[in-house]
Design a protein around this motif. Structure first.
Motif, mmCIF file in Angstrom:
data_model
loop_
_atom_site.group_PDB
_atom_site.id
_atom_site.type_symbol
_atom_site.label_atom_id
_atom_site.label_comp_id
_atom_site.label_asym_id
_atom_site.label_seq_id
_atom_site.Cartn_x
_atom_site.Cartn_y
_atom_site.Cartn_z
ATOM 1 N N VAL A 1 0.726 -1.305 0.058
ATOM 2 C CA VAL A 1 0.032 0.022 -0.006
ATOM 3 C C VAL A 1 1.083 1.301 0.048
ATOM 4 O O VAL A 1 0.780 2.236 -0.588
ATOM 5 C CB VAL A 1 -0.864 -0.058 1.235
ATOM 6 N N LEU B 1 0.604 5.210 -1.549
ATOM 7 C CA LEU B 1 -0.183 6.091 -0.689
ATOM 8 C C LEU B 1 0.835 6.967 0.253
ATOM 9 O O LEU B 1 0.327 8.129 0.645
ATOM 10 C CB LEU B 1 -0.823 4.993 0.424
ATOM 11 N N GLN C 1 0.473 10.239 -1.532
ATOM 12 C CA GLN C 1 -0.957 10.632 -1.835
ATOM 13 C C GLN C 1 -1.259 12.013 -0.836
ATOM 14 O O GLN C 1 -0.802 11.890 0.320
ATOM 15 C CB GLN C 1 -1.834 9.657 -1.563
ATOM 16 N N ARG C 2 -2.431 12.655 -1.078
ATOM 17 C CA ARG C 2 -2.570 13.788 -0.202
ATOM 18 C C ARG C 2 -3.812 13.447 0.857
ATOM 19 O O ARG C 2 -4.235 12.063 0.697
ATOM 20 C CB ARG C 2 -3.558 14.803 -1.135
ATOM 21 N N LEU D 1 -7.064 13.363 1.333
ATOM 22 C CA LEU D 1 -8.268 13.134 1.424
ATOM 23 C C LEU D 1 -8.157 11.518 0.870
ATOM 24 O O LEU D 1 -8.833 10.852 1.458
ATOM 25 C CB LEU D 1 -8.955 13.603 0.230
ATOM 26 N N VAL D 2 -7.136 11.182 -0.229
ATOM 27 C CA VAL D 2 -7.024 9.654 -0.209
ATOM 28 C C VAL D 2 -6.590 8.863 1.025
ATOM 29 O O VAL D 2 -6.910 7.856 1.158
ATOM 30 C CB VAL D 2 -5.899 9.417 -1.409
ATOM 31 N N PHE E 1 -9.609 8.224 2.759
ATOM 32 C CA PHE E 1 -10.178 7.009 2.275
ATOM 33 C C PHE E 1 -9.687 5.908 2.671
ATOM 34 O O PHE E 1 -10.262 4.802 3.009
ATOM 35 C CB PHE E 1 -10.506 7.481 0.671
ATOM 36 N N ALA E 2 -8.640 5.522 2.397
ATOM 37 C CA ALA E 2 -7.835 4.353 2.687
ATOM 38 C C ALA E 2 -7.930 4.224 4.107
ATOM 39 O O ALA E 2 -8.053 2.924 4.839
ATOM 40 C CB ALA E 2 -6.359 4.540 2.474
ATOM 41 N N ALA F 1 -10.154 4.954 6.130
ATOM 42 C CA ALA F 1 -11.440 4.744 6.501
ATOM 43 C C ALA F 1 -12.032 3.258 6.078
ATOM 44 O O ALA F 1 -12.470 2.506 7.092
ATOM 45 C CB ALA F 1 -12.714 5.388 5.618
ATOM 46 N N GLY F 2 -11.280 2.557 5.162
ATOM 47 C CA GLY F 2 -11.360 1.310 4.811
ATOM 48 C C GLY F 2 -10.782 0.282 5.879
ATOM 49 O O GLY F 2 -11.371 -0.571 6.409
ATOM 50 N N TRP G 1 -13.193 0.725 9.200
ATOM 51 C CA TRP G 1 -14.408 -0.211 9.413
ATOM 52 C C TRP G 1 -14.085 -1.433 9.257
ATOM 53 O O TRP G 1 -14.859 -2.304 9.525
ATOM 54 C CB TRP G 1 -15.387 0.268 7.835
ATOM 55 N N LEU G 2 -12.864 -2.038 8.659
ATOM 56 C CA LEU G 2 -12.516 -3.366 8.708
ATOM 57 C C LEU G 2 -12.186 -3.776 9.830
ATOM 58 O O LEU G 2 -12.795 -4.877 10.455
ATOM 59 C CB LEU G 2 -11.272 -3.616 7.910
ATOM 60 N N LEU H 1 -15.474 -4.094 12.126
ATOM 61 C CA LEU H 1 -16.320 -5.259 11.317
ATOM 62 C C LEU H 1 -15.601 -6.377 12.346
ATOM 63 O O LEU H 1 -16.449 -7.342 12.510
ATOM 64 C CB LEU H 1 -15.958 -5.669 10.015
ATOM 65 N N PHE H 2 -14.297 -6.601 12.535
ATOM 66 C CA PHE H 2 -13.721 -7.708 13.029
ATOM 67 C C PHE H 2 -13.953 -7.481 14.605
ATOM 68 O O PHE H 2 -14.444 -8.386 15.379
ATOM 69 C CB PHE H 2 -12.155 -7.784 12.782
#
Lengths: 90, 223
Positions: free
Chosen positions: A49, A55, A58-59, A61-62, A65-66, A68-69, A72-73, A76-77
């Motif tokens: 990654v 990554l 990256q700026r 916002l990206v 987003f990464a 956030a993934g 939430w993972l 979930l766990f």
């Protein structure tokens, strides 16, 4: 990203693959082996990654987003395990 | 990432203020898509984890039926394909269309190699009667234990199957990129570079999923 540093990252990834296969054959307790295998997988994921998917460059916002993934993972766990893995307590 | 050098900035659509905003939107779009993919695969990984802890010994026994050598080899093939994909992006950012095509072609060959090895594994597992719903049969194993092992193979075939579908989709896009770019001699346009960037991000993600499938599915049964 220069080809040279990509090659370095690739060689580290191959070394980590060798490590994860090596650990799997060691005479360790099962849960330790799973923990070690997943730790190596997380290290590999961070390299892929960070460097291959760039990554690091990256700026904000990206990255949000990464992140956030990943967040939430974890949610979930954590919530699923919080139910299923504690049913036999007490 | 913005390129330098001889690249052509093609016209920007009316809803974008400038080239930079357009690139940011394209980049953010693919990252958003990958975030939804994290959720998609995440659900399968959570389900696997729950049953892996509940039926621990049966899942370990079932995992012993898998071919660790081929699983490890396929990981190497996929990591290598990711490396060449990163090289293709590197070339594209430098405006080197031919270099990008060359690296994309190597990536595609490795992708086909991965799918070939996977298909060979699946056919071996079919011949060993390990496919739930088709021919699952473990002679000499107690009924309940066999049922739990069958559950492991449900997860195995669904997870590796969906992963393979992602590989096939990626290989299709890479093929298109190769055909499109190998016919052209003029410098890369911004659009063409963005397409290579986006495909690469997706490809690395598919690699990432496999990095976690290897220890969970293949390495559980070793000692």
């Amino acid at each position: 990203m220069k080809t040279f540093s990509l090659l370095t990252v690739y060689l580290i990834l191959v070394a980590l693959l060798a490590a994860t296969l090596g650990i799997a054959y060691l005479p360790l307790p099962g849960h330790l082996k799973i923990a070690a295998g997943l730790a190596v997988a997380v290290a590999k994921a961070a390299l892929i990654v960070g460097y291959f998917m760039q990554l690091r460059d990256q700026r904000g916002l990206v990255r949000v987003f990464a992140g956030a993934g990943l967040f939430w993972l974890c949610l979930l766990f954590a919530l699923t395990a919080g139910d299923y893995l504690t049913r036999n307590w007490g | 990432m913005r390129a330098s050098g001889s690249e052509i900035d093609d016209p920007v659509a009316a809803h974008f203020a400038d080239q930079e905003q357009r690139e940011d939107a394209a980049n953010l779009g693919i990252w958003l898509f990958l975030t939804t993919e994290v959720m998609f695969f995440g659900a399968l990984f959570v389900g696997f984890t729950i049953y892996r802890t509940h039926y621990s010994s049966d899942f370990v026994a079932a995992s012993r039926h898998l071919d660790v050598f081929l699983g490890g080899l396929n990981t190497l093939v996929l990591l290598t394909s990711s490396f060449f994909m990163a090289c293709a992006v590197c070339c594209a950012n430098a405006g080197n269309r031919r270099g990008a095509v060359r690296n994309l072609a190597i990536t595609l060959v490795l992708a086909i190699g991965f799918l070939g090895i996977k298909a060979y594994e699946w056919s071996t597992e079919y011949h060993h009667h390990l496919v739930p719903g088709l021919n699952f049969d473990l002679p000499g194993v107690a009924t309940q234990s066999a049922a739990h092992q069958q559950l492991f193979f449900c997860f195995y075939f669904i997870m590796t199957g969906i992963h393979a579908v992602h590989m096939i989709a990626g290989a299709g896009v890479i093929s298109w990129l190769i055909v499109h770019n190998s016919r052209r001699r003029e410098p890369l346009t911004a659009t063409e570079r963005i397409r290579i960037d986006a495909t690469a991000l997706y490809w690395h993600f598919v690699d990432l999923v496999w990095v976690f499938l290897l220890p969970l599915l293949y390495l559980a049964g070793l000692d």
